[in-house]
Design a protein around this motif. Structure first.
Motif, short mmCIF file in Angstrom:
data_model
loop_
_atom_site.label_atom_id
_atom_site.label_comp_id
_atom_site.label_asym_id
_atom_site.label_seq_id
_atom_site.Cartn_x
_atom_site.Cartn_y
_atom_site.Cartn_z
N ARG A 321 0.48 -1.07 -0.31
CA ARG A 321 0.05 -0.22 -0.33
C ARG A 321 0.52 1.06 -0.23
N THR A 322 0.43 2.40 -0.34
CA THR A 322 1.04 3.57 -0.27
C THR A 322 0.65 4.34 0.33
N GLY A 323 1.14 5.29 1.32
CA GLY A 323 0.83 6.14 2.76
C GLY A 323 1.42 7.56 1.53
N ASN A 324 0.70 8.67 2.35
CA ASN A 324 1.10 9.85 2.18
C ASN A 324 2.29 10.48 2.33
N GLU A 325 2.95 11.19 1.88
CA GLU A 325 4.39 11.23 2.15
C GLU A 325 4.42 12.95 2.72
N SER A 326 5.13 13.74 3.64
CA SER A 326 5.35 15.00 3.86
C SER A 326 6.48 15.46 4.55
N ALA A 327 7.48 16.65 4.70
CA ALA A 327 8.20 16.96 5.53
C ALA A 327 7.52 17.09 6.88
N VAL A 328 6.03 16.66 6.67
CA VAL A 328 5.76 17.51 8.57
C VAL A 328 4.82 16.77 8.52
N HIS A 329 4.58 16.63 9.83
CA HIS A 329 3.56 15.30 10.90
C HIS A 329 2.68 16.49 11.99
N ALA A 330 1.66 17.08 11.92
CA ALA A 330 0.78 17.68 12.19
C ALA A 330 -0.80 17.19 13.04
N ASP A 331 -0.91 17.16 14.71
CA ASP A 331 -1.71 16.14 14.54
C ASP A 331 -2.88 17.43 15.23
#
Length: 362
Positions: A321-331
């Motif tokens: 599967r493919t998950g989202n990719e980003s330089a941030v992870h903001a809850d």
């Protein structure tokens, strides 16, 4: 030294990262967390591990960022190379001034986040944990006395983690088997998540200390609906509150904030993945009895849910599967203790802060 600090260090070394004598351990800590670093060195010395500390200084970070041109930010290859040889990373939060970097401009923040991405990827290949050392500045931000904040931190950390893992396992199993999750809260939140084929994360204090959540990851294009977050988002010493997001085909297509809209704008503009969801989590830690403005604790508080914009939890994304990719992870945090429900494949499994899932023998 406070005995609770010594116990905290032992939890990090013994439970969270299971340090072995041959391990190379990197501690990343602010100068305000010196007591916990000293306690960690004692615990690591007993294990015979090799330890090094990378000290963080927010005043220096601010001075650097205010002089840097955004285009001059680039990955720190020497730090990446060091992490290749590192087995364990222990990250510690703790502020002397929680707003120290609040006057760094948005372009510099985004550039710094992008430049850190290779470091993040390499760190995720180690055994790692992030935790909090209680400081007066963070107590002030939580609107608590220093003593009360220290008690909250240590109550959240000093749990029976084996029992928590077992208790959460049946929820995680049901979540991993679900194709769709729906979150409804009040009259302003109704979100649907396509989670078919994704795994679930049973957080019992490994990568996060304190732990205490069950989480999953939606498909990159698998989020639809609207949500309002009733607790602020804090980034870089600044705050956005009263955030509303609308999703279509997994992407934020409309957004607003009652206060600090530029903080939200800056987050969403970091990169393509910053406007998509990397996590849906449900807090379970009863040792966190209030929301304090510290996301490491708030996302674990029993009776809350959180939606993270940005990078997907790798633990929940199978190889096919493919998950989202980003330089941030903001809850972003939403209260779910009243007038709220969560359904797995149409069955309500959580209502007003309580799971309805029981063991087969119940």
């Amino acid at each position: 030294m406070d005995d609770r600090t010594l116990r905290h260090a032992r939890v990090l070394v013994d439970h969270c990262t299971d340090v072995a004598p041959e391990d190379d351990v990197e501690i990343r800590a602010p100068t305000a967390a010196e007591d916990l670093v000293v306690a960690l060195y004692e615990a690591l010395g007993r294990r015979g591990a090799r330890a090094t500390t990378v000290w963080r200084n927010p005043r220096a970070t601010r001075a650097y960022a205010r002089e840097m041109y955004p285009d001059d930010y680039r990955p720190k290859e020497h730090r990446v190379a060091a992490l290749v040889e590192t087995d364990v990373v222990i990250l510690i939060k703790g502020a002397r001034n929680a707003a120290e970097t609040s006057d760094v401009n948005a372009d510099a923040r985004r550039a710094a986040s992008r430049a850190k991405e290779p470091l993040l990827r390499e760190r995720l290949d180690t055994r790692w944990v992030i935790t909090q050392h209680p400081t007066p500045a963070d107590a002030q931000r939580a609107d608590l006395s220093t003593a009360a904040w220290r008690s909250l931190v240590y109550d959240a950390v000093d749990r029976d983690w084996a029992a928590m893992r077992e208790r959460q396992a049946r929820v995680a199993d049901r979540l991993a088997a679900a194709d769709e999750v729906r979150l409804v809260a009040g009259d302003d939140t109704d979100l649907r998540f396509d989670v078919a084929g994704m795994d679930a994360y049973n957080d019992a204090g490994r990568e996060n200390m304190p732990g205490g959540e069950v989480a999953t990851v939606p498909a990159v294009d698998g989020v639809e609906g609207e949500v309002r977050f009733d607790h602020p988002l804090r980034r870089g010493g600044r705050e956005a509150a009263g955030i509303r997001l609308s999703f279509a085909e997994g992407r934020v297509v409309d957004w607003a904030a009652e206060r600090g809209a530029d903080v939200l704008d800056s987050l969403l503009e970091t990169d393509e993945g910053a406007s998509r969801v990397g996590e849906l989590g449900i807090g379970t830690n009863e040792g966190v009895d209030r929301v304090t403005g510290n996301v490491l604790f708030d996302e674990k508080a029993a009776g809350t849910v959180h939606v993270a914009l940005g990078d997907a939890l790798s633990e929940c994304v199978p190889d096919d599967r493919t998950g989202n990719e980003s330089a941030v992870h903001a809850d972003l945090i939403r209260d779910a203790s009243a007038d709220a429900r969560i359904a797995f494949d149409g069955e309500t499994v959580y209502r007003d802060g309580e799971f309805l899932i029981r063991e087969e023998s119940d």
